[in-house]
Enzyme design. Structure first.
Site, short mmCIF file in Angstrom:
data_model
loop_
_atom_site.label_atom_id
_atom_site.label_comp_id
_atom_site.label_asym_id
_atom_site.label_seq_id
_atom_site.Cartn_x
_atom_site.Cartn_y
_atom_site.Cartn_z
N LYS A 44 0.87 -1.19 0.00
CA LYS A 44 0.00 0.00 0.00
C LYS A 44 0.90 1.23 0.00
O LYS A 44 1.66 1.45 0.95
CB LYS A 44 -0.89 -0.02 1.24
N THR A 47 -2.57 6.83 0.08
CA THR A 47 -3.81 6.91 0.87
C THR A 47 -4.64 8.03 0.28
O THR A 47 -4.11 8.98 -0.31
CB THR A 47 -3.54 7.11 2.37
N GLU A 97 -3.51 0.86 -3.54
CA GLU A 97 -4.14 0.65 -2.22
C GLU A 97 -4.17 -0.83 -1.86
O GLU A 97 -4.62 -1.20 -0.78
CB GLU A 97 -5.59 1.16 -2.25
C1 LIG Z 1 -7.67 6.19 10.44
C2 LIG Z 1 -8.04 7.53 9.97
O1 LIG Z 1 -7.99 8.44 10.73
N1 LIG Z 1 -8.42 7.71 8.67
C3 LIG Z 1 -8.16 6.88 7.63
C4 LIG Z 1 -8.64 7.24 6.40
C5 LIG Z 1 -8.34 6.48 5.34
N2 LIG Z 1 -7.58 5.35 5.48
C6 LIG Z 1 -7.25 4.56 4.32
O2 LIG Z 1 -6.90 5.36 3.20
C7 LIG Z 1 -7.42 4.78 2.01
C8 LIG Z 1 -8.47 5.59 1.34
O3 LIG Z 1 -9.22 6.31 2.17
C9 LIG Z 1 -7.96 3.49 2.40
O4 LIG Z 1 -6.94 2.54 2.36
C10 LIG Z 1 -8.39 3.82 3.81
O5 LIG Z 1 -8.65 2.76 4.59
C11 LIG Z 1 -7.12 4.96 6.72
O6 LIG Z 1 -6.43 3.94 6.88
N3 LIG Z 1 -7.41 5.74 7.78
#
Ligand SMILES: CC(=O)Nc1ccn([C@@H]2O[C@H](CO)[C@@H](O)[C@H]2O)c(=O)n1
Length: 129
Positions: A44, A47, A97
């Protein structure tokens, strides 16, 4: 005890900016714990975040914590940050991702309901525990 002078060095590690936004750069980022292994193995490498959660800038090295318990698990260096429309997400984003595009889009709508503009943050791993 003397009072220290008013701090003016809080952003001293940032390069001078051409906009005012670098003054608000975040000093950490969190990811859901279930993405930890993918990040540490570099499967990954991006984000996708809403504006408020994307105040990071190319070159910045920031610590990464789990969302659930705020446990540090690595540092990343920001490569780039660029706006992307939700409707423009494609399989290249999903690949970076490490998940299918449909799953990625569903996930984003759960995290950020109704969002239309996102920021794609590319990063590389700097350290790990
Ligand atoms: C924990 C927090 O505060 N916020 C987030 C927001 C997003 N994401 C990841 O980013 C990518 C697209 O959104 C995907 O992989 C999501 O799961 C995350 O891990 N944590």
């Amino acid at each position: 005890m003397s009072t220290p002078p008013t701090s003016k060095a809080s952003n001293s590690t940032l390069e001078p900016s051409t906009s005012s936004s670098a003054a608000e750069a975040q000093t950490r980022i969190s990811f859901f714990e279930r993405f930890e292994a993918d990040i540490l193995s570099q499967r990954k490498t991006i984000t996708l975040r809403e504006w408020a959660d994307a105040k990071v800038y190319p070159g910045q090295i920031i610590p990464v914590f789990t969302f659930e318990t705020q446990r540090w698990f690595c540092d990343i260096q920001i490569i780039s940050r660029q706006a992307i429309q939700f409707d423009a997400l494609n399989s290249a984003h999903a690949e970076q991702e490490n998940m299918p595009l449909a799953e990625l889009k569903d996930l984003i709508q759960v995290i950020y309901p109704g969002i239309s503009e996102l920021f794609e943050i590319k990063f590389t791993l700097k350290t790990e525990c």
